[in-house]
Design an enzyme around this catalytic site. Structure first.
Site, mmCIF file in Angstrom:
data_model
loop_
_atom_site.group_PDB
_atom_site.id
_atom_site.type_symbol
_atom_site.label_atom_id
_atom_site.label_comp_id
_atom_site.label_asym_id
_atom_site.label_seq_id
_atom_site.Cartn_x
_atom_site.Cartn_y
_atom_site.Cartn_z
ATOM 1 N N LYS A 106 -2.010 12.730 -10.611
ATOM 2 C CA LYS A 106 -2.413 11.557 -9.866
ATOM 3 C C LYS A 106 -3.556 11.729 -9.011
ATOM 4 C CE LYS A 106 -0.086 8.870 -6.079
ATOM 5 N NZ LYS A 106 1.119 8.848 -4.994
ATOM 6 N N GLU A 118 3.220 4.094 7.245
ATOM 7 C CA GLU A 118 3.557 5.590 6.848
ATOM 8 C C GLU A 118 3.501 6.375 7.994
ATOM 9 O OE1 GLU A 118 2.343 8.755 3.331
ATOM 10 O OE2 GLU A 118 1.187 6.682 3.229
ATOM 11 N N GLU A 152 5.538 8.248 -9.493
ATOM 12 C CA GLU A 152 4.715 8.402 -8.387
ATOM 13 C C GLU A 152 5.450 8.887 -7.243
ATOM 14 O OE1 GLU A 152 1.320 5.857 -6.005
ATOM 15 O OE2 GLU A 152 2.225 5.100 -7.747
ATOM 16 N N GLU A 184 -3.070 -5.209 -6.214
ATOM 17 C CA GLU A 184 -2.497 -4.383 -4.950
ATOM 18 C C GLU A 184 -3.253 -4.077 -3.950
ATOM 19 O OE1 GLU A 184 -0.577 -0.058 -4.046
ATOM 20 O OE2 GLU A 184 -0.043 -0.999 -6.198
ATOM 21 N N LYS A 187 -3.197 -5.738 0.139
ATOM 22 C CA LYS A 187 -3.405 -4.943 1.256
ATOM 23 C C LYS A 187 -4.503 -5.435 2.340
ATOM 24 C CE LYS A 187 -1.201 -1.112 -1.002
ATOM 25 N NZ LYS A 187 -1.468 0.348 -1.495
#
Length: 481
Positions: free
Chosen positions: A239, A289, A333, A468, A472
């Site tokens: 990833k 986060e 993921e 995406e 954002k």
């Protein structure tokens, strides 16, 4: 670190405050080193963002941090906000030992700190604020922020659980002019306590931005994703998180305080933050986060990876939520981040605990898979030790981490600086909280650089990842302008 028993509010009487500062100067003379005098007291309700607005100057270090919504530790809705203004002492370091050097700096400061006031209040006592850039290497001039910034503020105003707390810190040595120091402190205190308003929630949408451009062409980003997918297929890594940035130029100065006010209104479930470098630049954002928080040796961290947009109708929204929870790609993921966090905490001797399946974190325009992870922290392990182990997580770098970070530098044509990096605070008891600086922008006068990223794994589609990222960026742009 001695605690001196003076009256709860030394700012009620100039003579009492002077006597305390004089006592601290005597200790400084005896020990032949500077002492930090730290005073904590409860004050009337006040908006910490309004204090930042009234007291901060471009030439000063400052920090703002706010989180509303559910407090998982107590299971109730709450608000926690902190404004830290000016620096009594600060640290700027480079290199691979930056977290250890920051810990040494904090410990050396606290050894020479004399505390007084009501230390039973939430967020009382000396706190240290700052951030660490994404990469440990010395950043370029373009970054504006050093590799690491940590400071003890002159003034800290905070609210938590409907309690409002002021902490004043002063550096005192043998040659300090106490009368002058007292005059400045007394004047600033009067300014703070005279503030009777909240920062207005103003949205400047449509103020006339005349230029918006991608740092690199969107075709470049899609080509980078395709290249990363080839590397994933050939087993070079599993990833990688690739970011994209845009520059926005305004005909008038960006108003950082109003942008923060908009961010906390639009995204009440996010961490709203701002770190100022003392040279006129501000790094701001609304991050979903949390990297880690520690309170009374109990740690919370979040595995946050895997994203779908929100629906325009209730039915579409429910279908998208169900799709995210059942997406093999997004779950894979997400699991990469869970495995990394649990293994990293275990290496430090912690025993992580988590739920068996992820929850949804639903924001106004996007939703994520989220798994909270808890652990009890041994007394001999510091927050900064854990931070050094966790940063950067696969949620913002990739896996394996070192390989992903190397490839990020080759794919991205701009300096990440504080983007996707740890920002937060630590107190004198070892408590603290750091978030990940995503959904963020570097504001510099009339210009702002906005950052957003997407996790690339097997099965990723370049067009969908770019969509995406645009989602954002648009959410952040709405709050800034």
């Amino acid at each position: 670190m001695p605690v001196t028993p003076y009256r709860t509010n030394l700012f009620q009487d100039r003579k009492d405050l002077y006597q305390f500062l004089l006592a601290c100067q005597q200790v400084s003379i005896e020990k032949e080193c500077t002492q930090i005098a730290s005073i904590s007291l409860e004050i009337d309700p006040i908006d910490p963002l309004a204090v930042l607005h009234c007291l901060s100057k471009p030439s000063q270090l400052s920090f703002y941090f706010e989180k509303r919504g559910q407090d998982e530790r107590i299971g109730e809705s709450s608000r926690r906000a902190i404004a830290a203004i000016g620096a009594v002492t600060s640290l700027k370091v480079e290199g691979s030992r930056r977290f250890a050097q920051a810990q040494d700096f904090i410990e050396s400061c606290l050894i020479n700190t004399i505390k007084t006031g009501d230390l039973s209040l939430p967020l009382s006592g000396p706190h240290f604020f700052g951030g660490f850039t994404f990469f440990e290497e010395t950043p370029t001039k373009e970054a504006y922020f050093p590799n690491s910034t940590l400071f003890l503020p002159r003034w800290q105003v905070a609210c938590q659980a409907n309690r409002y707390v002021l902490v004043a810190n002063f550096a005192i040595n043998a040659s300090a002019n106490l009368e002058s120091l007292l005059d400045r402190a007394w004047g600033d205190f009067q300014k703070i306590t005279a503030i009777k308003y909240r920062v207005p929630e103003v949205n400047f949408q449509g103020r006339g931005i005349f230029d918006q451009r991608d740092i690199t062409d969107t075709k470049y980003f899609k080509l980078a994703v395709l290249s990363a997918l080839e590397a994933i297929e050939s087993k070079q890594f599993n990833k990688i998180v690739l970011a994209h940035a845009i520059d926005v130029i305004s005909p008038t100065l960006f108003h950082v305080i109003h942008s923060l006010s908009n961010l906390r209104r639009f995204y009440p479930d996010c961490y709203v933050f701002c770190l100022s470098n003392g040279k006129g630049q501000n790094f701001i954002g609304a991050s979903p986060e949390r990297l880690l928080s520690i309170q009374d040796q109990e740690l919370l961290t979040d595995a946050l990876a895997g994203s779908f947009p929100r629906g325009k109708t209730a039915l579409e929204d429910a279908n998208l939520a169900r799709g995210l929870l059942n997406s093999e790609k997004e779950i894979r993921e997400h699991q990469v981040v869970i495995d990394f966090l649990t293994q990293s905490l275990s290496r430090l001797g912690l025993m992580p605990r988590r739920s068996l399946s992820p929850h949804l974190l639903q924001l106004s325009n996007i939703q994520h898979l989220r798994t909270p992870i808890r652990a009890t922290v041994p007394a001999d392990v510091s927050l900064l030790q854990i931070l050094a182990e966790l940063h950067p997580t696969p949620a913002v770098a990739g896996a394996p981490r070192d390989i992903a970070c190397q490839r990020i530098r080759s794919y991205e044509a701009f300096e990440r600086s504080l983007y996707a990096a740890p920002l937060g605070w630590l107190d004198h008891k070892g408590n603290g909280e750091f978030i990940v600086g995503i959904r963020s922008a570097l504001v510099n006068g009339c210009s702002a650089r906005l950052y957003a990223g997407a996790g690339i794994v097997a099965g990723s589609d370049p067009e969908k990842e770019l969509t995406e990222i645009k989602l954002k960026l648009q959410a952040l742009l709405q709050a800034l302008v």
